[in-house]
Motif scaffolding. Structure first.
Motif, PDB file in Angstrom:
ATOM      1  N   GLY A 125      -3.503 -60.163  -5.178  1.00 37.88           N
ATOM      2  CA  GLY A 125      -2.391 -60.323  -6.105  1.00 37.88           C
ATOM      3  C   GLY A 125      -2.690 -59.627  -7.424  1.00 37.88           C
ATOM      4  N   VAL A 126      -1.722 -58.860  -7.939  1.00 39.94           N
ATOM      5  CA  VAL A 126      -1.959 -58.048  -9.126  1.00 39.94           C
ATOM      6  C   VAL A 126      -0.767 -58.106 -10.076  1.00 39.94           C
ATOM      7  CG1 VAL A 126      -3.436 -56.452  -7.852  1.00 39.94           C
ATOM      8  CG2 VAL A 126      -1.013 -55.911  -8.109  1.00 39.94           C
ATOM      9  N   HIS A 127      -1.061 -57.846 -11.341  1.00 41.57           N
ATOM     10  CA  HIS A 127      -0.039 -57.561 -12.357  1.00 41.57           C
ATOM     11  C   HIS A 127      -0.625 -56.456 -13.213  1.00 41.57           C
ATOM     12  CE1 HIS A 127       2.913 -59.236 -15.629  1.00 41.57           C
ATOM     13  NE2 HIS A 127       3.188 -57.997 -15.247  1.00 41.57           N
ATOM     14  N   LEU A 128      -0.220 -55.219 -12.925  1.00 37.95           N
ATOM     15  CA  LEU A 128      -0.846 -54.057 -13.539  1.00 37.95           C
ATOM     16  C   LEU A 128      -0.307 -53.819 -14.949  1.00 37.95           C
ATOM     17  CD1 LEU A 128      -1.009 -51.560 -10.543  1.00 37.95           C
ATOM     18  CD2 LEU A 128      -2.640 -53.345 -11.206  1.00 37.95           C
ATOM     19  N   GLY A 129      -1.001 -52.935 -15.678  1.00 35.64           N
ATOM     20  CA  GLY A 129      -0.709 -52.706 -17.082  1.00 35.64           C
ATOM     21  C   GLY A 129       0.554 -51.891 -17.328  1.00 35.64           C
ATOM     22  N   LEU A 130       0.914 -51.816 -18.604  1.00 34.03           N
ATOM     23  CA  LEU A 130       2.124 -51.120 -19.014  1.00 34.03           C
ATOM     24  C   LEU A 130       1.904 -49.620 -19.201  1.00 34.03           C
ATOM     25  CD1 LEU A 130       3.396 -53.702 -21.665  1.00 34.03           C
ATOM     26  CD2 LEU A 130       4.269 -53.361 -19.345  1.00 34.03           C
ATOM     27  N   ILE A 131       0.658 -49.193 -19.262  1.00 29.16           N
ATOM     28  CA  ILE A 131       0.323 -47.786 -19.522  1.00 29.16           C
ATOM     29  C   ILE A 131      -0.094 -47.124 -18.216  1.00 29.16           C
ATOM     30  CG2 ILE A 131      -1.232 -46.253 -20.791  1.00 29.16           C
ATOM     31  CD1 ILE A 131      -1.430 -48.555 -22.884  1.00 29.16           C
ATOM     32  N   GLY A 158       2.458 -57.658  -5.858  1.00 35.97           N
ATOM     33  CA  GLY A 158       2.541 -58.024  -7.259  1.00 35.97           C
ATOM     34  C   GLY A 158       3.479 -57.143  -8.047  1.00 35.97           C
ATOM     35  N   ASP A 159       3.355 -57.281  -9.374  1.00 43.83           N
ATOM     36  CA  ASP A 159       4.131 -56.502 -10.324  1.00 43.83           C
ATOM     37  C   ASP A 159       3.278 -55.311 -10.737  1.00 43.83           C
ATOM     38  OD1 ASP A 159       5.490 -55.435 -12.470  1.00 43.83           O
ATOM     39  OD2 ASP A 159       5.740 -57.322 -13.547  1.00 43.83           O
ATOM     40  N   PHE A 160       3.666 -54.114 -10.278  1.00 42.45           N
ATOM     41  CA  PHE A 160       2.906 -52.902 -10.553  1.00 42.45           C
ATOM     42  C   PHE A 160       3.346 -52.224 -11.856  1.00 42.45           C
ATOM     43  CE2 PHE A 160       1.598 -53.707  -6.370  1.00 42.45           C
ATOM     44  CZ  PHE A 160       0.551 -52.870  -6.017  1.00 42.45           C
ATOM     45  N   ASN A 161       4.427 -52.693 -12.459  1.00 41.02           N
ATOM     46  CA  ASN A 161       4.930 -52.105 -13.706  1.00 41.02           C
ATOM     47  C   ASN A 161       5.142 -50.600 -13.585  1.00 41.02           C
ATOM     48  OD1 ASN A 161       5.569 -53.903 -15.871  1.00 41.02           O
ATOM     49  ND2 ASN A 161       3.429 -54.520 -15.947  1.00 41.02           N
ATOM     50  N   GLU A 162       5.498 -50.150 -12.400  1.00 41.00           N
ATOM     51  CA  GLU A 162       5.652 -48.716 -12.109  1.00 41.00           C
ATOM     52  C   GLU A 162       7.122 -48.429 -11.815  1.00 41.00           C
ATOM     53  OE1 GLU A 162       5.405 -45.022 -11.793  1.00 41.00           O
ATOM     54  OE2 GLU A 162       3.448 -45.987 -12.049  1.00 41.00           O
ATOM     55  N   TRP A 163       7.744 -47.581 -12.666  1.00 44.55           N
ATOM     56  CA  TRP A 163       9.159 -47.259 -12.510  1.00 44.55           C
ATOM     57  C   TRP A 163       9.398 -46.110 -11.546  1.00 44.55           C
ATOM     58  CZ3 TRP A 163      13.334 -49.666 -15.089  1.00 44.55           C
ATOM     59  CH2 TRP A 163      12.962 -50.675 -15.984  1.00 44.55           C
ATOM     60  N   GLY A 164       8.373 -45.294 -11.295  1.00 52.68           N
ATOM     61  CA  GLY A 164       8.538 -44.118 -10.448  1.00 52.68           C
ATOM     62  C   GLY A 164       8.223 -44.415  -8.993  1.00 52.68           C
ATOM     63  N   SER A 165       7.816 -43.373  -8.279  1.00 50.97           N
ATOM     64  CA  SER A 165       7.564 -43.517  -6.843  1.00 50.97           C
ATOM     65  C   SER A 165       6.293 -44.297  -6.550  1.00 50.97           C
ATOM     66  CB  SER A 165       7.463 -42.135  -6.195  1.00 50.97           C
ATOM     67  OG  SER A 165       6.267 -41.482  -6.621  1.00 50.97           O
ATOM     68  N   GLY A 166       5.365 -44.311  -7.492  1.00 53.54           N
ATOM     69  CA  GLY A 166       4.079 -44.966  -7.257  1.00 53.54           C
ATOM     70  C   GLY A 166       3.105 -44.125  -6.455  1.00 53.54           C
TER      71      GLY A 166
END
Length: 235
Positions: A125-131, A158-166
């Motif tokens: 389980g992850v919640h990655l950073g904003l940068i 989890g929440d990867f905080n990634e708006w693009g394709s990843g």
């Protein structure tokens, strides 16, 4: 014979504060019940300030038939850096691990080795950073953390905080493949695929689905996502 299916949910609770600005943990539990998941990977499950008490109370979770996996800290927190896991009966936990992740913000990850209806499973389980640079560093750190462990089919959620394709995060994760993810944020009108699942070999996955049924569209600023997993090659 039909292959067993395991449904997993990932849900950023936003500390159980909904878009109506009301803190309502029971409403978040209602959303999780609606998903039909046997395992829920949670983010922002604790309040922000030390000692970070649980935003979703332990006793309320247990009254609804869930078991809280032991990632919490002294002071009543539910998880590690706000990451938590809860499971339904029939899922047993062999071992847990907590990781601090690199980056400019304090971030962490949790890992549980589980026995499930589809067999042994390692769940991260992850919640990655904003940068973006931090997210890439964090995914590389996750890969390094699991590489020396006993091989098990692995799921990351989890929440990867990634708006693009990843794609860049997928490359850093190595043997974990991120699944195509629908938009889950913001909950009222989702446009960003911030929440994601990834799987390793040995598993097959159905489509990742957002849960849009009320009160999910108001209980948090994220919609929960679910995925159905089965063991690859089982008929």
């Amino acid at each position: 014979m039909t292959s067993p299916i395991l449904r997993i949910a990932t849900y950023n609770l936003q500390k159980c504060v909904g878009l109506d600005l009301r803190r309502n943990p029971r409403r978040c539990l209602e959303v999780l019940e609606q998903t039909g998941a046997a395992i829920a990977v949670l983010q922002e499950a604790d309040k922000r300030l030390p000692p970070r008490p649980a935003a979703l109370p332990h006793d309320m979770i247990e009254r609804e038939g869930w078991q809280v996996l032991p990632f919490g800290q002294p002071g009543g927190s539910l998880g590690w850096h706000g990451n938590a896991m809860i499971v339904r009966p029939g899922i047993t936990c062999r071992q847990t691990r907590k990781l601090d992740l690199p980056g400019l913000e304090p971030r962490g990850a949790i890992i549980a080795d589980l026995d499930t209806p589809i067999g042994p499973l390692r769940l991260m389980g992850v919640h990655l950073g904003l940068i973006g640079r931090s997210r890439r560093q964090q995914c590389a750190a996750l890969r390094r953390a699991v590489e020396p462990l006993e091989p098990l089919p692995l799921v990351i959620a989890g929440d990867f905080n990634e708006w693009g394709s990843g794609a860049d995060l997928d490359a850093e994760l190595g043997f974990i493949d991120l699944l195509p993810s629908p938009p889950s944020y913001p909950a009222l009108r989702p446009v960003g695929p911030l929440d994601r699942f990834g799987i390793s070999g040995g598993l097959q996955a159905g489509p990742v689905r957002p849960h849009r049924v009320q009160p999910a569209r108001i209980a948090s600023d994220h919609l929960p996502l679910t995925v159905d997993l089965s063991a690859r090659g089982v008929q």
